[in-house]
Design a protein around this motif. Structure first.
Motif, PDB file in Angstrom:
ATOM      1  N   UNK A 129       0.833  -1.200   0.000  1.00  0.00           N
ATOM      2  CA  UNK A 129       0.000   0.000   0.000  1.00  0.00           C
ATOM      3  C   UNK A 129       0.861   1.241   0.000  1.00  0.00           C
ATOM      4  N   UNK A 130       0.292   2.304  -0.544  1.00  0.00           N
ATOM      5  CA  UNK A 130       1.002   3.569  -0.566  1.00  0.00           C
ATOM      6  C   UNK A 130       0.287   4.575  -1.428  1.00  0.00           C
ATOM      7  N   UNK A 131       1.028   5.593  -1.752  1.00  0.00           N
ATOM      8  CA  UNK A 131       0.548   6.663  -2.617  1.00  0.00           C
ATOM      9  C   UNK A 131       1.794   7.234  -3.292  1.00  0.00           C
ATOM     10  N   UNK A 132       1.625   8.139  -4.218  1.00  0.00           N
ATOM     11  CA  UNK A 132       2.817   8.718  -4.849  1.00  0.00           C
ATOM     12  C   UNK A 132       3.459   9.841  -4.027  1.00  0.00           C
ATOM     13  N   UNK A 133       3.008  10.041  -2.790  1.00  0.00           N
ATOM     14  CA  UNK A 133       3.426  11.211  -2.020  1.00  0.00           C
ATOM     15  C   UNK A 133       4.344  10.887  -0.852  1.00  0.00           C
ATOM     16  N   UNK A 134       5.453  11.585  -0.779  1.00  0.00           N
ATOM     17  CA  UNK A 134       6.353  11.541   0.371  1.00  0.00           C
ATOM     18  C   UNK A 134       6.667  10.140   0.867  1.00  0.00           C
ATOM     19  N   UNK A 135       6.811  10.013   2.169  1.00  0.00           N
ATOM     20  CA  UNK A 135       7.165   8.729   2.771  1.00  0.00           C
ATOM     21  C   UNK A 135       6.061   7.688   2.628  1.00  0.00           C
ATOM     22  N   UNK A 136       4.825   8.124   2.357  1.00  0.00           N
ATOM     23  CA  UNK A 136       3.736   7.168   2.170  1.00  0.00           C
ATOM     24  C   UNK A 136       3.934   6.333   0.902  1.00  0.00           C
ATOM     25  N   UNK A 137       4.872   6.729   0.068  1.00  0.00           N
ATOM     26  CA  UNK A 137       5.166   5.950  -1.147  1.00  0.00           C
ATOM     27  C   UNK A 137       6.056   4.743  -0.853  1.00  0.00           C
ATOM     28  N   UNK A 138       6.426   4.529   0.402  1.00  0.00           N
ATOM     29  CA  UNK A 138       7.338   3.435   0.758  1.00  0.00           C
ATOM     30  C   UNK A 138       6.833   2.081   0.261  1.00  0.00           C
ATOM     31  N   UNK A 139       5.572   1.783   0.392  1.00  0.00           N
ATOM     32  CA  UNK A 139       5.045   0.497  -0.062  1.00  0.00           C
ATOM     33  C   UNK A 139       5.235   0.309  -1.551  1.00  0.00           C
TER      34      UNK A 139
END
Length: 177
Positions: free
Chosen positions: A19-29
């Protein structure tokens, strides 16, 4: 949005949902999913890797009860950035406050999958510690970028272990739901 699908879907031995998104640290997944695919070897042909963004909308339909599953998501718990936390289904409600914005959706999806009989018998959440100060518009943190390769290798080793263990035994008791 799979990024690696085995040529014969009946040969899937382990699912990895990142899981994640293309933004910041949330893109880790998502970044880890890309690394996992790049690091796979022929012996890993039965490991499916998918990038997902909304657990409630995407996860439940993809879960397969007989296929061991690893779920990668971001987490904030105060541990060092890039730490890997392995959680079982039973530990998710306690860790819920520390999971990323996908946390509630992840828990709801897994509870729905359980009610529908679709929850994998082996389902582990691999939560990666991200920078708590990161804003969605922030760039990916350097501390986390330095951990990408070691984390992807740890996750791939864990997926290989699950594939081997679940081939030789019905299910490890400590990983069952």
């Amino acid at each position: 949005m799979p990024i690696y699908e085995p040529s014969n879907s009946s040969s899937v031995r382990v699912n990895i949902f990142a899981f994640g998104s293309p933004y910041g640290d949330d893109s880790i997944g998502w970044l880890l999913a890309e690394r996992l695919v790049a690091e796979q070897r022929p012996r890993d042909a039965g490991i499916r890797v998918c990038q997902l963004d909304r657990p409630v909308l995407t996860l439940t339909q993809r879960l397969e009860p007989e296929v061991p599953t690893l779920i990668i998501d971001a987490m904030i718990s105060g541990q060092p950035i890039g730490s890997l936390h392995e959680l079982t289904m039973a530990q998710i409600p306690d860790a819920l406050t520390q999971l990323s914005s996908h946390g509630y959706g992840l828990l709801a999806s897994l509870q729905l999958a359980k009610a529908l009989g679709r929850l994998p018998r082996v389902c582990l959440i691999l939560a990666i510690e991200i920078n708590p100060l990161t804003k969605p518009a922030s760039p990916f943190s350097q501390a986390l970028a330095h951990r990408l390769t070691p984390l992807s290798r740890q996750i791939l080793v864990r997926a290989r272990q699950l594939a081997r263990v679940c081939e030789s035994e019905p299910y490890p008791e400590n990983l069952s739901r």
